[in-house]
Design an enzyme around this catalytic site. Structure first.
Site, PDB file in Angstrom:
ATOM      1  N   THR A 159     -63.391   2.424 -61.106  1.00  0.00           N
ATOM      2  CA  THR A 159     -61.968   2.632 -60.840  1.00  0.00           C
ATOM      3  C   THR A 159     -61.720   3.704 -59.791  1.00  0.00           C
ATOM      4  O   THR A 159     -62.362   4.756 -59.784  1.00  0.00           O
ATOM      5  CB  THR A 159     -61.243   3.015 -62.143  1.00  0.00           C
TER       6      THR A 159
ATOM      7  N   ALA B  47     -57.499   1.288 -56.904  1.00  0.00           N
ATOM      8  CA  ALA B  47     -58.204   0.062 -57.291  1.00  0.00           C
ATOM      9  C   ALA B  47     -58.639   0.171 -58.736  1.00  0.00           C
ATOM     10  O   ALA B  47     -59.554   0.923 -59.063  1.00  0.00           O
ATOM     11  CB  ALA B  47     -59.414  -0.175 -56.387  1.00  0.00           C
TER      12      ALA B  47
ATOM     13  N   PRO C  45     -69.271  -8.877 -69.515  1.00  0.00           N
ATOM     14  CA  PRO C  45     -69.127  -9.418 -70.885  1.00  0.00           C
ATOM     15  C   PRO C  45     -69.666  -8.488 -71.962  1.00  0.00           C
ATOM     16  O   PRO C  45     -69.084  -8.378 -73.045  1.00  0.00           O
ATOM     17  CB  PRO C  45     -69.907 -10.733 -70.821  1.00  0.00           C
TER      18      PRO C  45
ATOM     19  N   GLU D  25     -69.752  -5.205 -71.874  1.00  0.00           N
ATOM     20  CA  GLU D  25     -68.777  -4.134 -72.031  1.00  0.00           C
ATOM     21  C   GLU D  25     -67.585  -4.596 -72.855  1.00  0.00           C
ATOM     22  O   GLU D  25     -67.121  -3.884 -73.756  1.00  0.00           O
ATOM     23  CB  GLU D  25     -68.297  -3.669 -70.653  1.00  0.00           C
TER      24      GLU D  25
ATOM     25  N   ARG E  17     -48.373   6.108-102.611  1.00  0.00           N
ATOM     26  CA  ARG E  17     -47.051   6.594-102.196  1.00  0.00           C
ATOM     27  C   ARG E  17     -45.964   5.809-102.939  1.00  0.00           C
ATOM     28  O   ARG E  17     -45.965   4.577-102.933  1.00  0.00           O
ATOM     29  CB  ARG E  17     -46.885   6.420-100.692  1.00  0.00           C
TER      30      ARG E  17
ATOM     31  N   GLY F  44     -44.477   5.969 -92.743  1.00  0.00           N
ATOM     32  CA  GLY F  44     -43.202   6.647 -92.568  1.00  0.00           C
ATOM     33  C   GLY F  44     -43.359   7.921 -91.750  1.00  0.00           C
ATOM     34  O   GLY F  44     -44.177   7.998 -90.833  1.00  0.00           O
TER      35      GLY F  44
END
Length: 380
Positions: A128, A132, A244, A246, A272, A340
């Protein structure tokens, strides 16, 4: 739930080894690593001593000598169980490793693989650039012939490079022929200490804070011919052949992380209470849990099949990558909702999982690019 049937007693024993290693060498330090933005190099050396690095590398170099991807999966799953996003062992094993194993010359293997397997040489791959990302053909880093005829002079910049700070060996994707399109891309190995190779800042991310991610700069770096990985001009092909692995690795990690946060949430929903009963007994919540359980089972079954599939093809790996990471994102988001207000508190694992998971649909090829690859494979 369907019983997983892809693992043997040897894999189960290895899982116990990884679990013990994580509890001893990773969990006690991970919070500190997140604060400093990088893990200690010692954990890499410890992993090497324990045999967690270089499963596929030949035994003569200190590797495991096996191409069984299930060992890689066990390691990724156990790291996910303890929320260990810092030690980038899967990057080393599953992403960089295949390039070295399939493309390195005998001399290069002798030079690099013993340290790779011992944790003395930490690896990275630099694709990277600021301009690009998904479009690899847009790479601007250039390598021109060296004046002395030995190799290339590399110039350019890379960004978002995992292991960018710690790495001792970086596979750099660069243009060696600017007029040849994708046939002008080569893979050059840059090593720590090479003149003109500098690291930028350790980038601050919203998640995976213990995993060092950096900018890399190359200013007239002399890369000798002996550090060309694979064939000159065949870099794009080499990338396509190895991506593939990776993408499957990312899918495996996504499923492991999704399962962990789901299990934590199920237990939370049992304990909970609201309006006099556990929140899991409300129909809406029960349905949400049932939907997640179903999707996780589907994803797990698909990924397990991919792990034992010989010669996994690129479209199937892309399917696993985009679907499992999008599933992880949905599951984590829903689990946070079920927690929550507590889910928004960083002391709860679900909050950390929410931040750590967001990158999954981006790196290794975005969801959109994965769908594009699949569509093209179908003739569109």
């Amino acid at each position: 739930m369907l019983k997983r049937e892809i693992f043997t007693p040897e894999h189960d024993a290895f899982r116990e080894t990884v679990r013990t290693f994580a509890e001893k060498e990773i969990v006690p330090h991970h919070e500190r690593w997140e604060g400093q933005g990088v893990v200690d190099r010692e954990v890499w050396l410890a992993a090497g001593r324990q045999g967690l690095l270089g499963f596929a590398m030949p035994e003569e170099y200190g590797g495991g000598g096996t191409d069984d991807r299930r060992y890689n999966a066990v390691l990724a799953e156990e790291l996910a169980k303890v929320g260990a996003t810092g030690p980038a062992f899967p990057l080393h094993n599953d992403i960089v490793g295949p390039y070295l194993l399939s493309l390195a010359t005998p001399e290069q293997k002798q030079r690099w693989l013993p340290g790779y397997c011992a944790g003395e040489i930490i690896t990275a791959i630099a694709m990277t650039e600021p301009g690009a990302g998904s479009d690899l053909q847009g790479i601007r880093a250039t390598a021109t012939p060296a004046p002395d005829g030995d190799g290339w002079i590399l110039n350019g910049q890379k960004t978002f490079i995992s292991n960018g700070i710690l790495s001792d060996l970086v596979i750099v994707v660069a243009r060696t022929d600017p007029d040849a399109g994708h046939r002008g891309i080569s893979l050059l190995v840059v090593e720590r200490g090479m003149a003109g190779f500098e690291r930028g800042r350790n980038l601050e991310k919203i998640g995976q804070k213990a995993q060092d991610t950096a900018e890399l700069f190359f200013s007239d770096v002399h890369v000798p011919a002996a550090n060309l990985l694979g064939q000159e001009g065949a870099g794009f092909l080499h990338l396509m052949q190895n991506l593939p692995s990776e993408r499957l690795s990312i899918a495996v990690a996504a499923m492991g992380a999704a399962e962990v946060v789901f299990d934590l949430t199920v237990e939370y929903c049992r304990q909970r209470e609201a309006f006099g009963r556990p929140i899991g007994r409300f129909q809406h919540n029960r349905f949400a849990i049932a939907e997640m359980a179903t999707e996780i089972q589907l994803g797990r079954t698909f990924v397990d099949r991919c792990l034992v599939e010989p010669g996994l093809d690129a479209p199937t790996a892309a399917m696993a990558k985009w679907w499992c990471t999008e599933l992880q994102k949905r599951v984590v988001d829903q689990c946070l909702q079920l927690h929550g207000g507590y889910g928004y508190m960083t002391e709860y694992p679900v909050a950390k999982a929410y931040l750590d998971s967001r990158i999954q649909t981006i790196y290794g090829g975005t969801t959109e690019i994965m769908k594009e690859l699949i569509g093209r494979s179908l003739g569109f």
